[in-house]
Each structure stands twice: as C-alpha cells, then as structure tokens.
Design an enzyme around this catalytic site. Structure first.
Site, short mmCIF file in Angstrom:
data_model
loop_
_atom_site.label_atom_id
_atom_site.label_comp_id
_atom_site.label_asym_id
_atom_site.label_seq_id
_atom_site.Cartn_x
_atom_site.Cartn_y
_atom_site.Cartn_z
N SER A 124 -2.67 -9.51 7.45
CA SER A 124 -2.22 -8.12 7.54
C SER A 124 -1.58 -7.97 8.92
O SER A 124 -2.23 -8.17 9.95
CB SER A 124 -3.41 -7.18 7.38
OG SER A 124 -3.10 -5.92 7.91
N ASP A 131 0.82 -1.21 0.00
CA ASP A 131 0.00 0.00 0.00
C ASP A 131 0.86 1.26 0.00
O ASP A 131 0.67 2.14 -0.84
CB ASP A 131 -0.95 0.01 1.21
CG ASP A 131 -2.16 -0.89 0.99
OD1 ASP A 131 -2.61 -1.00 -0.17
OD2 ASP A 131 -2.65 -1.46 1.98
N ARG A 165 1.56 5.43 16.63
CA ARG A 165 1.08 6.36 15.61
C ARG A 165 1.33 7.84 15.93
O ARG A 165 1.77 8.59 15.06
CB ARG A 165 -0.41 6.10 15.33
CG ARG A 165 -0.67 4.70 14.74
CD ARG A 165 0.11 4.48 13.45
NE ARG A 165 -0.11 3.17 12.85
CZ ARG A 165 0.71 2.13 12.93
NH1 ARG A 165 1.84 2.23 13.63
NH2 ARG A 165 0.44 1.00 12.32
N ASP A 176 -5.89 3.53 12.39
CA ASP A 176 -4.62 4.24 12.20
C ASP A 176 -4.81 5.57 11.46
O ASP A 176 -4.15 6.56 11.77
CB ASP A 176 -3.62 3.34 11.48
CG ASP A 176 -3.16 2.19 12.37
OD1 ASP A 176 -3.05 2.41 13.59
OD2 ASP A 176 -2.92 1.08 11.86
N1 ARG Z 1 -6.61 -2.98 15.80
C1 ARG Z 1 -5.31 -2.55 16.24
C2 ARG Z 1 -5.31 -1.09 16.54
O1 ARG Z 1 -6.16 -0.40 16.08
C3 ARG Z 1 -4.23 -2.95 15.27
C4 ARG Z 1 -4.19 -2.17 14.00
C5 ARG Z 1 -3.15 -2.70 13.06
N2 ARG Z 1 -2.81 -1.75 12.02
C6 ARG Z 1 -2.46 -2.10 10.82
N3 ARG Z 1 -2.21 -1.13 9.97
N4 ARG Z 1 -2.34 -3.35 10.43
O2 ARG Z 1 -4.45 -0.61 17.25
#
Ligand code: ARG
Length: 403
Positions: free
Chosen positions: A177, A16, A97, A126
């Site tokens: 993922s 991506d 983040r 995210d």
């Molecule tokens: N659900 C988790 C969170 O919101 C993990 C997110 C994983 N992010 C990703 N881009 N694969 O913190």
C-alpha cells in the site's frame, strides 16, 4: 436514505476510492458523485485517473493542481519547524491531508454539494486528518466514509469493483500500500507487516540503494532566507524547484530512507517504510543553520515545540488553535535564520561540513577563539563559577555531615 444528494469524493484512482463511486450511488442512494483528484506532484498521469472516475460512474471528474500550495503552505512551514514525527518521519503524507480537505470543501461550495467523502479505512491516520480538517472548515458539510463502514476485505472490495466494471488493480501481485507525493513515498503492507523482514529494494523509487550510490562524494551548499531554503549552490530556486532538486541530489546518493515502527493516532503500532530524500536533507541543513543563528534558550524551546508541532500535524490538528499559536512562535524565530549550510553527500549520508551567515550569525570569533584575538575575560569566570557551584557545594557539605 437521505444521506446526501450531491457528494464530492476525494479520488486517487486506486481501488478503494474507485469502489466508493458505485457504492455511494447504489448502497447509499447518492444521486451525484463528483470526484476530485489532487495533483501533489506524485508524478501519476492525471488524465487516465480522470477518465477512470467517469467509467466508475462519477457524474463529473475534476482534477486540481495543488503542487505549489502544497510546497509553499505546508512543506516549507514543516521545514521551518524541523518537523519530524517521533524524531524521524517528516510527515510527507500527513502534510497533504489538510490541503486536500481544504480544496475538497472549496469544490463542494463551488458546485453546491451537500457532502464530501473519502475512501480512508477506519484504522489509519488519514481518516482523522480528513474528518477533523473538514469539520473545522465546514461544520455544515457531511463527511461520508464508505470504506470505514462497508466492512469488505481487500479481496471483497476488488470483487465488488469488478462487478461494477472497475478493473482489478493492474499490479494485483504488488502487495504494497503506497502513498506518494512530491515530498516522498510511504510504503506499507504485504511482507513489510513483519517488522523483522527487510524492505526489498523494489519498494523504493526516489532513492538508490547505498550499494548503487556513487563512491564519489558531492558537496553542496543550501542557502536559507527567513528559514526557507532558497538557493542550492548559489542558484535561486522556487519552492517547488527546491524540493525537486533536493530530492534529486539526496536520492542519487541514497539519502532519505526510513524504516520505523510508528505510533498511529488510533493506538496501533505500525511498521512504516518511507523515502523522503529532499525533505530530510533540507530539515537537516535548516537545523544546522538554526544552531548558528538562534540564541541558546530560543533554540532549546523551539526544539521542544517542534515536537508538539509534528505531533499535532500527524494527529490531524492542522486547523487547530495550538497549531496557530505555535506558528506564531516558529515564524518569529525564523526572521534570524539566514545563511548557508555546506553538506557532503555520499553513500547514504549527508554530513554537514560548514555553515555561515553574514547577517544573523551569533558565532563571535573573538569569544570563541583560543588564539591571540581572544576577547573573553577569563578572570570573570571565577566569580561566575563560585555562584554557579554554590548550591552543589552546600548540598555536598550537608551530605558529608549527615553520613
Ligand atoms: N503512516 C503514515 C502517516 O500516517 C503514512 C500513511 C499512508 N497513507 C496511506 N493512505 N497509504 O502519515
């Protein structure tokens, strides 16, 4: 299109974010895409990632080591706050983040970019964390979000990439993922989208299965100062070493796996697999030491505020006013959280087997003891209970009268 001339793109090396590079240039007419890849202790080789961005058309490819601030400024406050989203997830991804956003803004300033960009989709948390953090730190910077707007499926994204010379992911057959850093790994998608399907062993990398964990228990002692974990078995460790060592110890006993249904900010329930061995071990030990060193009312209030702290970090409000105010409360309570916690690690569990504090314990043996050293005035209890029970007695009597 006039969106921007010079853009700093948060870059992971994945499909991506790689496709974002030609997409920004060709579809949106951006002249210069500068990538920034953050080292958060995920263990990836950064040199190939750096090179990959250039091959995909980045005019500059930057990498930055953020491990130390990640642990000191983000993970340790989360330990002090016992932060567990929905009571379970220790925010390993969420905590990274705001730091990436902060560095992205700094890089944009240093190189005179007029926008930043990220490759998050429109369904996740995210995007919320990046967008809100960037808007708080640099309201003048535009945030470009190609993956939220391009409307391509994963297959189409891969095909677009291949047309631009971006190789399809090596593990095209890996359906997962994965997000990872020194605090842990998050695994989603593929067969895991069925909440009834058990996670296959292959998705885990930081923890062994309970079957593979040694039968032999291991006892450890974690020492805290002002709420921060500082020693293991008496040996001083830097914050980064502490996380690494806690990961190693918990991981080899199969401690730290989570399988949960989680509520995302955008309203979706999602099935999440995590492994966050060290962080969960340290939070467990920290909670225990607080039981010994915090006054009952402070502890009860803190447990409620911890939930709010975890919620707001999850929801992308790291740089918001409530976080700032709660940090004041958390920090003040932690002055007292000094001491050690003993744990026994075995077959997927960490059991607390002892706790102590020479400077800050509120456990008073003369009060607690049933032996001859007991100093508690037993007769004082009578008057206390008379007053304490008064409302209950009055209410019961009136119930009897009216029945
Ligand atoms: N659900 C988790 C969170 O919101 C993990 C997110 C994983 N992010 C990703 N881009 N694969 O913190």
């Amino acid at each position: 299109m006039g969106r921007a001339n010079k853009v700093v793109l948060a870059y992971s090396g994945g499909v991506d974010t790689s496709v974002c590079i030609p997409y920004l240039k060709e579809e949106w007419g951006i002249q210069e895409v500068i990538t920034f890849a953050a080292d958060l202790g995920q263990g990836d080789e950064l040199e190939p990632i750096r090179a990959k961005a250039l091959e995909a058309g980045a005019s500059q490819s930057l990498v930055g080591d953020l491990i130390q601030p990640f642990i000191e400024e983000f993970a340790f406050p989360a330990i002090r706050a016992n932060a567990l989203y929905e009571g379970r997830y220790p925010l390993s991804t969420a905590l990274a983040r705001p730091l990436i956003a902060r560095r992205l803004v700094e890089v944009a300033r240093e190189i005179g970019a007029d926008a930043v960009a990220h490759g998050c989709t429109g369904k996740g948390n995210d995007q919320v964390r990046f967008d809100v953090a960037i808007a708080a730190l640099a309201p003048d910077l535009k945030v470009l979000t190609p993956a939220r707007e391009w409307g391509m499926s994963r297959e189409e994204t891969i095909a677009y990439g291949e047309r631009c010379g971006i190789p399809a992911p090596v593990s095209k057959k890996s359906p997962y993922s994965i997000d990872l850093n020194l605090l842990g790994r998050s695994i989603e998608a593929g067969p895991l989208e069925d909440p009834m399907v058990a996670p296959p062993e292959e998705v885990f990398a930081m923890t062994v299965s309970i079957d593979q964990a040694p039968d032999q228990a291991e006892e450890i002692e974690i020492g805290f100062e002002a709420g921060n974990p500082v020693t293991i078995n008496g040996q001083s460790l830097s914050p980064v070493e502490m996380i690494r060592e806690a990961n190693r110890l918990a991981g080899r006993h199969g401690i730290g796996r989570l399988d949960m249904i989680e509520n995302r900010v955008v309203g979706i329930k999602s099935r999440e697999i995590y492994e966050t061995p060290g962080l969960l071990l340290l939070i467990q030990a920290h909670q225990e030491l607080e039981s010994l060193t915090l006054a009952a009312d402070v502890l009860r209030s803190k447990r409620q505020l911890e939930m709010q702290w975890a919620d707001l970090v999850y929801q992308g409000l790291w740089f918001g006013p409530l976080k700032d105010a709660l940090d004041g409360f958390m920090d003040r309570t932690q002055d007292h959280v000094n001491g050690v916690v003993r744990l026994r690690l075995q077959k997927g569990t960490a059991a607390v087997i002892g706790r102590g504090s020479t400077s800050s314990s509120l456990y008073v043996p003369e009060m607690a003891s049933y032996g001859s050293e007991d100093q508690f005035d037993h007769r004082a209890a009578e008057g206390f209970i008379y007053v304490w029970g008064l409302p209950t007695r009055l209410w019961s009597a009136s119930q009897r009268r009216s029945s």
